[in-house]
Design a protein around this motif. Structure first.
Motif, PDB file in Angstrom:
ATOM      1  N   ILE A 182       6.878   8.222  16.575  1.00 42.22           N
ATOM      2  CA  ILE A 182       6.640   8.137  15.141  1.00 42.22           C
ATOM      3  C   ILE A 182       5.134   8.104  14.889  1.00 42.22           C
ATOM      4  O   ILE A 182       4.343   8.013  15.835  1.00 42.22           O
ATOM      5  N   GLN A 183       4.756   8.200  13.632  1.00 36.38           N
ATOM      6  CA  GLN A 183       3.330   8.162  13.315  1.00 36.38           C
ATOM      7  C   GLN A 183       3.099   7.379  12.035  1.00 36.38           C
ATOM      8  O   GLN A 183       3.979   7.300  11.177  1.00 36.38           O
ATOM      9  N   ILE A 184       1.917   6.793  11.919  1.00 35.85           N
ATOM     10  CA  ILE A 184       1.484   6.152  10.685  1.00 35.85           C
ATOM     11  C   ILE A 184       0.371   6.997  10.088  1.00 35.85           C
ATOM     12  O   ILE A 184      -0.552   7.420  10.794  1.00 35.85           O
ATOM     13  N   SER A 185       0.479   7.256   8.797  1.00 36.92           N
ATOM     14  CA  SER A 185      -0.559   7.989   8.070  1.00 36.92           C
ATOM     15  C   SER A 185      -0.909   7.211   6.814  1.00 36.92           C
ATOM     16  O   SER A 185      -0.233   6.270   6.434  1.00 36.92           O
ATOM     17  N   GLY A 186      -2.006   7.639   6.157  1.00 42.24           N
ATOM     18  CA  GLY A 186      -2.430   6.960   4.946  1.00 42.24           C
ATOM     19  C   GLY A 186      -3.099   5.639   5.263  1.00 42.24           C
ATOM     20  O   GLY A 186      -3.736   5.469   6.292  1.00 42.24           O
ATOM     21  N   CYS A 187      -2.962   4.678   4.343  1.00 41.76           N
ATOM     22  CA  CYS A 187      -3.522   3.315   4.416  1.00 41.76           C
ATOM     23  C   CYS A 187      -4.922   3.283   3.812  1.00 41.76           C
ATOM     24  O   CYS A 187      -5.887   3.805   4.382  1.00 41.76           O
ATOM     25  N   ASP A 215       0.859  -1.180   0.000  1.00 37.44           N
ATOM     26  CA  ASP A 215       0.000   0.000   0.000  1.00 37.44           C
ATOM     27  C   ASP A 215       0.900   1.237   0.000  1.00 37.44           C
ATOM     28  O   ASP A 215       1.535   1.551   1.014  1.00 37.44           O
ATOM     29  N   PRO A 216       1.010   1.935  -1.125  1.00 42.81           N
ATOM     30  CA  PRO A 216       1.944   3.066  -1.199  1.00 42.81           C
ATOM     31  C   PRO A 216       1.536   4.248  -0.332  1.00 42.81           C
ATOM     32  O   PRO A 216       2.338   5.156  -0.107  1.00 42.81           O
ATOM     33  N   THR A 217       0.280   4.250   0.155  1.00 42.82           N
ATOM     34  CA  THR A 217      -0.158   5.369   0.995  1.00 42.82           C
ATOM     35  C   THR A 217       0.179   5.145   2.464  1.00 42.82           C
ATOM     36  O   THR A 217       0.103   6.078   3.267  1.00 42.82           O
ATOM     37  N   PHE A 218       0.539   3.910   2.837  1.00 39.16           N
ATOM     38  CA  PHE A 218       0.878   3.578   4.223  1.00 39.16           C
ATOM     39  C   PHE A 218       2.293   4.069   4.489  1.00 39.16           C
ATOM     40  O   PHE A 218       3.263   3.518   3.981  1.00 39.16           O
ATOM     41  N   VAL A 219       2.422   5.124   5.297  1.00 37.79           N
ATOM     42  CA  VAL A 219       3.721   5.773   5.493  1.00 37.79           C
ATOM     43  C   VAL A 219       3.995   5.971   6.978  1.00 37.79           C
ATOM     44  O   VAL A 219       3.116   6.390   7.738  1.00 37.79           O
ATOM     45  N   ILE A 220       5.218   5.664   7.398  1.00 32.66           N
ATOM     46  CA  ILE A 220       5.679   5.942   8.754  1.00 32.66           C
ATOM     47  C   ILE A 220       6.598   7.157   8.707  1.00 32.66           C
ATOM     48  O   ILE A 220       7.493   7.245   7.859  1.00 32.66           O
ATOM     49  N   SER A 221       6.368   8.096   9.596  1.00 31.22           N
ATOM     50  CA  SER A 221       7.185   9.308   9.637  1.00 31.22           C
ATOM     51  C   SER A 221       7.411   9.721  11.079  1.00 31.22           C
ATOM     52  O   SER A 221       6.831   9.151  12.008  1.00 31.22           O
ATOM     53  N   GLN A 258      14.374   2.734   2.853  1.00 28.13           N
ATOM     54  CA  GLN A 258      14.533   3.884   3.741  1.00 28.13           C
ATOM     55  C   GLN A 258      13.815   3.599   5.050  1.00 28.13           C
ATOM     56  O   GLN A 258      12.681   3.118   5.065  1.00 28.13           O
ATOM     57  N   CYS A 259      14.488   3.874   6.170  1.00 26.78           N
ATOM     58  CA  CYS A 259      13.869   3.632   7.473  1.00 26.78           C
ATOM     59  C   CYS A 259      13.733   4.940   8.234  1.00 26.78           C
ATOM     60  O   CYS A 259      14.284   5.970   7.850  1.00 26.78           O
ATOM     61  N   ILE A 260      13.005   4.885   9.338  1.00 24.84           N
ATOM     62  CA  ILE A 260      12.628   6.101  10.055  1.00 24.84           C
ATOM     63  C   ILE A 260      13.776   6.715  10.835  1.00 24.84           C
ATOM     64  O   ILE A 260      13.760   7.906  11.151  1.00 24.84           O
ATOM     65  N   GLY A 261      14.799   5.928  11.148  1.00 25.48           N
ATOM     66  CA  GLY A 261      15.903   6.471  11.927  1.00 25.48           C
ATOM     67  C   GLY A 261      15.619   6.418  13.422  1.00 25.48           C
ATOM     68  O   GLY A 261      14.642   5.824  13.872  1.00 25.48           O
ATOM     69  N   SER A 262      16.474   7.039  14.209  1.00 24.36           N
ATOM     70  CA  SER A 262      16.406   6.918  15.673  1.00 24.36           C
ATOM     71  C   SER A 262      15.423   7.911  16.264  1.00 24.36           C
ATOM     72  O   SER A 262      15.805   8.952  16.802  1.00 24.36           O
ATOM     73  N   GLU A 263      14.148   7.600  16.145  1.00 24.19           N
ATOM     74  CA  GLU A 263      13.091   8.454  16.692  1.00 24.19           C
ATOM     75  C   GLU A 263      12.421   7.747  17.864  1.00 24.19           C
ATOM     76  O   GLU A 263      12.275   6.528  17.866  1.00 24.19           O
TER      77      GLU A 263
END
Length: 293
Positions: free
Chosen positions: A203-208, A3-9, A195-200
């Motif tokens: 974090i949040q999930i958006s889209g899906c 799912d290209p809209t499922f994004v972690i940031s 690509q990964c989120i790094g040392s956070e």
């Protein structure tokens, strides 16, 4: 499917704004920066690159002038400083449009990936500071070269279209209950990197696009534990009395179980989303399968 809209940031992150107008907005920038400092990825992060493609395309770009120059298809035509160079299939105002890499022979401020009319020329329109990728980075380009990152400027395989929403499954109305027995990890294209989120810590999930999983997944998560030597995150609010966890599982139960999971319990049978990458040290930003299979 993925799912290209499922994004972690990073929690609280908002889409970057369009590049601010500069005095020379009406024309391409003319000089490479003298003091351009490479951006650093967040700890543990990695820049995703296009991989070994002979035809690629640029889409997006909010900068009016650079967008008209950059958008279109490009063909692999040469190699520069041991990395591929691409030329746009059509000229713009009588100029070629090249994507190429420049190493550190002139100093780190000149090293990285460039978009310009001539390899090594003074005129440049966009820049990416990553010096590790062997092929052009997919995103993270500065437009203009000394401006902010334009998140809409994206390089992809030529002819690639956005993935469709996940097809409905018999169990679409409820989360999937079992981890897959024969789930085979996806392979990145040659030269690519997840690509990964790094040392956070937040974090949040958006889209899906999946209705049920989207309601479960979307929201903010906090780093609460470690599992199999990688961070585990828990959603700040429960859903229907269940926790929502993002965690990693190693190969102790076989490669088909290894990767990143979204589920109510670390190592539990109930799972909602899956990412097959086993190399990233923190959760992948995109490329998640929803539902897991």
């Amino acid at each position: 499917p993925v799912d290209p809209t499922f994004v972690i940031s990073k929690a609280g992150a908002a889409p970057a704004t369009s590049p601010a107008a500069s005095p020379a907005e009406g024309a391409p920038q003319q000089q490479q920066p003298q003091q351009q400092q490479p951006q650093q990825q967040v700890a543990g992060g990695a820049t995703q690159c296009i991989g070994s493609e002979s035809k690629i395309q640029i889409s997006g770009c909010t900068h009016a002038t650079v967008g008209q120059i950059a958008r279109g298809t490009f063909t692999l035509v040469a190699e520069n400083h041991s990395r591929p160079a691409f030329k746009k299939d059509t000229q713009v105002n009588g100029l070629d449009v090249m994507i190429y890499f420049w190493d550190e022979r002139d100093g780190p401020s000149f090293s990285g990936w460039w978009l310009g009319p001539k390899i090594g020329g003074d005129q440049v329109w966009a820049y990416h500071p990553d010096r590790q990728t062997q092929t052009p980075p997919v995103s993270g380009w500065k437009v203009p070269y000394d401006g902010p990152v334009d998140p809409t400027f994206v390089i992809s395989k030529a002819g690639a279209a956005p993935a469709t929403s996940p097809a409905a499954s018999p169990a679409e109305g409820a989360p999937q209950q079992q981890q897959p027995q024969q789930q085979q990890p996806q392979q990145q294209v040659a030269g690519g990197a997840t690509q990964c989120i790094g040392s956070e810590s937040k974090i949040q999930i958006s889209g899906c696009t999946h209705a049920t999983v989207g309601q479960i997944a979307r929201g903010t998560f906090t780093l609460v534990a470690e599992n199999h030597s990688r961070p585990a995150f828990k959603k700040d609010t429960q859903v229907n009395g269940l926790d929502v966890m993002i965690y990693f599982w190693d190969e102790r139960d076989g490669p088909s179980f290894s990767g990143w999971w979204l589920g109510p319990k670390i190592g539990g049978d109930q799972v909602w989303a899956y990412h097959p990458d086993r190399q990233t040290q923190t959760p992948p930003v995109s490329g998640w399968k929803v539902p897991y299979d």
